[in-house]
Write an enzyme that holds these catalytic residues in place. Structure first.
Site, PDB file in Angstrom:
ATOM      1  N   VAL A  22      37.941  40.329  36.691  1.00  9.91           N
ATOM      2  CA  VAL A  22      36.658  40.545  37.384  1.00  9.91           C
ATOM      3  C   VAL A  22      35.463  41.013  36.471  1.00  9.91           C
ATOM      4  O   VAL A  22      34.144  40.406  36.721  1.00  9.91           O
ATOM      5  CB  VAL A  22      36.831  41.456  38.436  1.00  9.91           C
ATOM      6  CG1 VAL A  22      35.534  41.949  39.524  1.00  9.91           C
ATOM      7  CG2 VAL A  22      37.945  41.112  39.609  1.00  9.91           C
ATOM      8  N   ASP A  41      36.431  48.605  26.769  1.00 12.75           N
ATOM      9  CA  ASP A  41      37.843  47.894  27.293  1.00 12.75           C
ATOM     10  C   ASP A  41      38.898  48.494  26.246  1.00 12.75           C
ATOM     11  O   ASP A  41      38.351  48.317  25.150  1.00 12.75           O
ATOM     12  CB  ASP A  41      37.762  46.439  27.560  1.00 12.75           C
ATOM     13  CG  ASP A  41      38.584  46.036  28.590  1.00 12.75           C
ATOM     14  OD1 ASP A  41      40.007  45.857  28.154  1.00 12.75           O
ATOM     15  OD2 ASP A  41      38.270  45.539  29.608  1.00 12.75           O
ATOM     16  N   LEU A  83      35.806  49.309  36.550  1.00 19.08           N
ATOM     17  CA  LEU A  83      36.832  48.193  36.833  1.00 19.08           C
ATOM     18  C   LEU A  83      37.900  48.537  35.988  1.00 19.08           C
ATOM     19  O   LEU A  83      38.819  47.634  35.944  1.00 19.08           O
ATOM     20  CB  LEU A  83      36.102  47.076  36.680  1.00 19.08           C
ATOM     21  CG  LEU A  83      35.286  46.466  37.899  1.00 19.08           C
ATOM     22  CD1 LEU A  83      33.978  47.051  37.633  1.00 19.08           C
ATOM     23  CD2 LEU A  83      35.213  44.783  37.716  1.00 19.08           C
ATOM     24  N   TYR A 155      49.334  53.100  41.530  1.00 23.19           N
ATOM     25  CA  TYR A 155      48.176  52.609  41.712  1.00 23.19           C
ATOM     26  C   TYR A 155      47.719  52.894  43.038  1.00 23.19           C
ATOM     27  O   TYR A 155      46.239  53.403  42.884  1.00 23.19           O
ATOM     28  CB  TYR A 155      48.404  50.876  41.547  1.00 23.19           C
ATOM     29  CG  TYR A 155      47.220  50.122  41.822  1.00 23.19           C
ATOM     30  CD1 TYR A 155      46.370  49.902  40.539  1.00 23.19           C
ATOM     31  CD2 TYR A 155      46.950  49.658  43.234  1.00 23.19           C
ATOM     32  CE1 TYR A 155      45.130  49.134  40.733  1.00 23.19           C
ATOM     33  CE2 TYR A 155      45.721  48.513  42.922  1.00 23.19           C
ATOM     34  CZ  TYR A 155      44.897  48.395  42.009  1.00 23.19           C
ATOM     35  OH  TYR A 155      43.776  47.396  41.949  1.00 23.19           O
ATOM     36  N   THR A 185      41.290  39.354  44.886  1.00 28.52           N
ATOM     37  CA  THR A 185      40.488  38.497  44.496  1.00 28.52           C
ATOM     38  C   THR A 185      41.146  37.468  43.392  1.00 28.52           C
ATOM     39  O   THR A 185      41.984  37.928  42.755  1.00 28.52           O
ATOM     40  CB  THR A 185      39.268  39.231  43.988  1.00 28.52           C
ATOM     41  OG1 THR A 185      38.662  40.060  44.863  1.00 28.52           O
ATOM     42  CG2 THR A 185      38.253  38.711  43.314  1.00 28.52           C
TER      43      THR A 185
HETATM   44  P1  NAD Z   1      42.373  42.928  35.144  1.00 31.40           P
HETATM   45  O1  NAD Z   1      43.392  43.529  34.674  1.00 31.40           O
HETATM   46  O2  NAD Z   1      42.000  41.524  34.929  1.00 31.40           O
HETATM   47  O3  NAD Z   1      41.182  43.862  34.390  1.00 31.40           O
HETATM   48  C1  NAD Z   1      41.235  45.425  34.353  1.00 31.40           C
HETATM   49  C2  NAD Z   1      40.546  45.527  32.888  1.00 31.40           C
HETATM   50  O4  NAD Z   1      40.601  46.774  32.549  1.00 31.40           O
HETATM   51  C3  NAD Z   1      41.186  44.650  31.687  1.00 31.40           C
HETATM   52  O5  NAD Z   1      40.256  44.299  30.743  1.00 31.40           O
HETATM   53  C4  NAD Z   1      41.883  45.965  30.978  1.00 31.40           C
HETATM   54  O6  NAD Z   1      42.193  45.641  29.484  1.00 31.40           O
HETATM   55  C5  NAD Z   1      41.103  46.958  31.202  1.00 31.40           C
HETATM   56  N1  NAD Z   1      41.687  48.418  31.154  1.00 31.40           N
HETATM   57  C6  NAD Z   1      43.033  48.684  32.007  1.00 31.40           C
HETATM   58  N2  NAD Z   1      43.163  50.084  31.856  1.00 31.40           N
HETATM   59  C7  NAD Z   1      42.076  50.448  30.828  1.00 31.40           C
HETATM   60  C8  NAD Z   1      41.881  51.691  30.312  1.00 31.40           C
HETATM   61  N3  NAD Z   1      42.608  52.816  30.645  1.00 31.40           N
HETATM   62  N4  NAD Z   1      40.845  51.843  29.490  1.00 31.40           N
HETATM   63  C9  NAD Z   1      39.893  50.917  29.185  1.00 31.40           C
HETATM   64  N5  NAD Z   1      40.228  49.525  29.807  1.00 31.40           N
HETATM   65  C10 NAD Z   1      41.214  49.515  30.584  1.00 31.40           C
HETATM   66  O7  NAD Z   1      41.953  43.226  36.727  1.00 31.40           O
HETATM   67  P2  NAD Z   1      40.861  42.563  37.614  1.00 31.40           P
HETATM   68  O8  NAD Z   1      41.784  41.645  38.678  1.00 31.40           O
HETATM   69  O9  NAD Z   1      39.650  42.240  36.899  1.00 31.40           O
HETATM   70  O10 NAD Z   1      40.559  44.055  38.477  1.00 31.40           O
HETATM   71  C11 NAD Z   1      39.366  44.643  38.027  1.00 31.40           C
HETATM   72  C12 NAD Z   1      39.173  46.257  38.800  1.00 31.40           C
HETATM   73  O11 NAD Z   1      39.233  45.888  40.250  1.00 31.40           O
HETATM   74  C13 NAD Z   1      40.494  47.028  38.693  1.00 31.40           C
HETATM   75  O12 NAD Z   1      40.085  48.551  38.677  1.00 31.40           O
HETATM   76  C14 NAD Z   1      41.147  46.729  40.043  1.00 31.40           C
HETATM   77  O13 NAD Z   1      41.968  47.851  40.376  1.00 31.40           O
HETATM   78  C15 NAD Z   1      40.134  46.414  41.116  1.00 31.40           C
HETATM   79  N6  NAD Z   1      40.678  45.379  41.965  1.00 31.40           N
HETATM   80  C16 NAD Z   1      40.896  44.216  41.784  1.00 31.40           C
HETATM   81  C17 NAD Z   1      41.636  43.383  42.664  1.00 31.40           C
HETATM   82  C18 NAD Z   1      41.862  41.870  42.298  1.00 31.40           C
HETATM   83  O14 NAD Z   1      42.416  41.173  43.442  1.00 31.40           O
HETATM   84  N7  NAD Z   1      41.292  41.352  41.425  1.00 31.40           N
HETATM   85  C19 NAD Z   1      41.804  43.941  44.044  1.00 31.40           C
HETATM   86  C20 NAD Z   1      41.543  45.320  44.246  1.00 31.40           C
HETATM   87  C21 NAD Z   1      40.910  46.053  43.317  1.00 31.40           C
END
Ligand code: NAD
Ligand code: UDP
Length: 345
Positions: A22, A41, A83, A155, A185
């Site tokens: 995202v 990141d 995120l 989580y 998503t």
């Molecule tokens: P993703 O795993 O693709 O992206 C998460 C990003 O955060 C990655 O680039 C990862 O390297 C980085 N990251 C993780 N921990 C970190 C840390 N401690 N320090 C720095 N960087 C860190 O996930 P996504 O699907 O893109 O989700 C993005 C956000 O949206 C998340 O917070 C997730 O909880 C929230 N979310 C996503 C969904 C979904 O369906 N995609 C649903 C609910 C919530």
């Protein structure tokens, strides 16, 4: 003192998790409208391929760091989107302590930065705060049904604690923070090994592997295409009046996992068959957002039907899976204990 969104001609926006699925789409959208973006990141579940086209963009800066240890940024920031957090169950459960600390300590660090820079803040929360919901569809005032000691708790409870932190700082007038409760998503740039349902089914169909359905497949989810979500996140950041409460962002269309698998089999030419596997512990049985608040406050609703978004995602995976690993970073499992944490010291 809370400073509301500023309409500056050139904003600097920090996107934590900007190399993720995202986050990289959000980064693209912000750069496209003329903002400067600092992507923070750790590449835990993110991918260099997602941001490689931006390397030479004058408005883009990458800081490779874990938000658990991030305490300052050496330039003014006007907005922060948080995120940063693994989002797929196998990924966030691979190092549950780090997931919890990312949600609490990492979010706390970013909120402190927001306070210092008087930056507005959007927190990516999740429908997982509703757990295995007893109320359906889920409205923001439903308090949820989460198992606080189960394997998903790092989580679910981490995100709930992060919400509590956000609203404490908002109530105290210290940070202009807004909270998005994001429902499932999907879209291009999910890692092939992400482990979530849409990427799993599409990758399995394209590679001719069996489509894995956990449990009976009669559990439901509501799937939002990534461009719709990004529009919602930006609308939430930009709405002049702080909503003062969490806002659901998701697509209210509700599908069983069996229906989703049938759509994939009809869309992707494949020899794959469906296999049923045990349902993971605490897997929510139903999920559908009530989005009336987002509609009223932000004028937001999703535009992309599942059939259309799924086709775009299938086409993207079909290309990505035949591209060399130099061009697309292939998935890695997160390494446990990525940062030293102040636990049990
Ligand atoms: P993703 O795993 O693709 O992206 C998460 C990003 O955060 C990655 O680039 C990862 O390297 C980085 N990251 C993780 N921990 C970190 C840390 N401690 N320090 C720095 N960087 C860190 O996930 P996504 O699907 O893109 O989700 C993005 C956000 O949206 C998340 O917070 C997730 O909880 C929230 N979310 C996503 C969904 C979904 O369906 N995609 C649903 C609910 C919530
Ligand atoms: N699921 C499945 N097969 C898979 C991956 C997931 O049947 O290969 C199921 C999972 O058990 C859940 C639903 O699909 O019921 C959505 O899972 P996902 O991991 O995408 O998201 P979440 O459970 O966090 O909503």
């Amino acid at each position: 003192m809370v400073t509301m969104n500023k309409n500056r001609s050139k904003r600097t926006v920090l996107v934590a998790g900007g190399a993720g699925f995202v986050g990289s789409h959000l980064t693209d959208a912000l750069l496209a409208r003329g903002d400067r973006v600092i992507c923070v990141d750790s590449f835990l579940t993110g991918s260099h391929a997602n941001i490689r086209p931006l390397r030479n963009h004058p408005g883009f800066r990458l800081i490779e760091a874990d938000i658990c240890g991030l305490h300052q940024i050496d330039e003014p920031i006007h907005q922060i989107y948080n995120l940063a957090c693994a989002a797929s169950p196998p990924q966030y459960q691979a190092d549950p302590v780090h997931t919890m600390m990312t949600c609490v300590q990492g979010t706390g660090n970013l909120l402190a930065l927001a306070e210092r820079h008087q930056a507005s803040f959007v927190q990516a929360s999740t429908s997982e705060v509703y757990g295995d919901p007893v109320e359906h569809p889920q409205r923001e005032d439903y308090r949820g049904n989460v198992n606080c000691t189960g394997p998903r708790a790092c989580y679910d409870e981490g995100k709930r604690a992060a919400e509590a932190l956000c609203f404490d700082l908002l109530r105290a007038g210290r940070v202009d923070v807004r909270v998005a409760r994001i429902f499932n998503t999907y879209g291009p740039r999910m890692l092939p090994s992400d482990g979530r349902i849409i990427s799993n089914l599409l990758v399995q169909a394209i590679t001719g592997e069996p489509l894995t359905i956990y449990g009976s497949g009669e559990q439901t989810r509501s799937f939002c295409f990534v461009s719709d979500l990004v529009r919602g996140l930006i609308a939430l950041m930009d709405v002049p009046e702080n909503p003062q409460a969490p806002v659901n962002l998701g697509n209210p269309g509700e599908f069983t996992i069996n229906q989703l698998a049938s759509m994939v089999l009809a869309m992707v030419p494949t020899r794959s068959e469906i296999v049923y596997r045990p349902l993971p512990q605490d897997d929510p049985q139903r999920r559908r957002p009530d989005i009336s608040k987002a509609s009223e406050l932000l004028g937001w609703e999703p535009r992309t039907p599942l059939s259309e978004g799924l086709q775009q995602t299938a086409d993207w995976f079909a290309t990505a899976l035949t591209t060399t690993t130099e061009d697309i970073d292939m998935p890695t499992r997160p390494t446990p204990a990525a940062v030293a944490l102040p636990l049990g010291a």
